[in-house]
Design a protein around this motif. Structure first.
Motif, PDB file in Angstrom:
ATOM      1  N   SER A  55      57.925 -14.041 -45.894  1.00 50.33           N
ATOM      2  CA  SER A  55      58.235 -12.666 -46.303  1.00 50.33           C
ATOM      3  C   SER A  55      57.255 -12.189 -47.360  1.00 50.33           C
ATOM      4  O   SER A  55      56.510 -12.985 -47.945  1.00 50.33           O
ATOM      5  N   GLN A  56      57.286 -10.891 -47.603  1.00 53.00           N
ATOM      6  CA  GLN A  56      56.495 -10.285 -48.670  1.00 53.00           C
ATOM      7  C   GLN A  56      57.235  -9.036 -49.120  1.00 53.00           C
ATOM      8  O   GLN A  56      58.054  -8.494 -48.371  1.00 53.00           O
TER       9      GLN A  56
ATOM     10  N   GLU B 197      61.216  -4.569 -52.215  1.00 54.93           N
ATOM     11  CA  GLU B 197      62.244  -5.274 -51.460  1.00 54.93           C
ATOM     12  C   GLU B 197      61.597  -6.259 -50.492  1.00 54.93           C
ATOM     13  O   GLU B 197      60.497  -6.025 -50.000  1.00 54.93           O
ATOM     14  N   GLU B 198      62.309  -7.346 -50.225  1.00 57.02           N
ATOM     15  CA  GLU B 198      61.782  -8.366 -49.324  1.00 57.02           C
ATOM     16  C   GLU B 198      61.669  -7.832 -47.895  1.00 57.02           C
ATOM     17  O   GLU B 198      62.614  -7.276 -47.352  1.00 57.02           O
TER      18      GLU B 198
END
Length: 83
Positions: A59-60, A66-67
């Motif tokens: 994820s980023q 927010e993820e």
């Protein structure tokens, strides 16, 4: 990790059984807790990770912080090969 699991990784699929066993001698198994960060985006990487058991979420953060989930990888998948 077994040599059969290694053979499932495309990078190692054409290796001989002997070479796979030799490669096994250089692996460093590591367990991670749920939600533990393995590495952060933009960190210099020097490892290839192969998932023997469990799942890893890649994820980023989005523009709002927010993820944003990019991928979920399961047993037999690998990541870190591009570092």
């Amino acid at each position: 990790m077994t040599s059969e699991r290694l053979r499932d990784v495309p990078l190692f699929s054409s290796m001989s059984p002997h070479d796979l066993e030799e490669l096994m001698n250089h692996l460093s198994p590591r367990e991670y807790e749920a939600n533990e960060v393995i590495f952060w985006m933009d960190e210099r990487g020097d490892k290839l990770y192969i998932i023997d058991k469990g799942e890893v979420t890649i994820s980023q953060p989005n523009d709002d912080g927010e993820e944003r989930i990019l991928a979920k990888l399961g047993e037999g998948a690998f990541f870190g090969e591009l570092s």
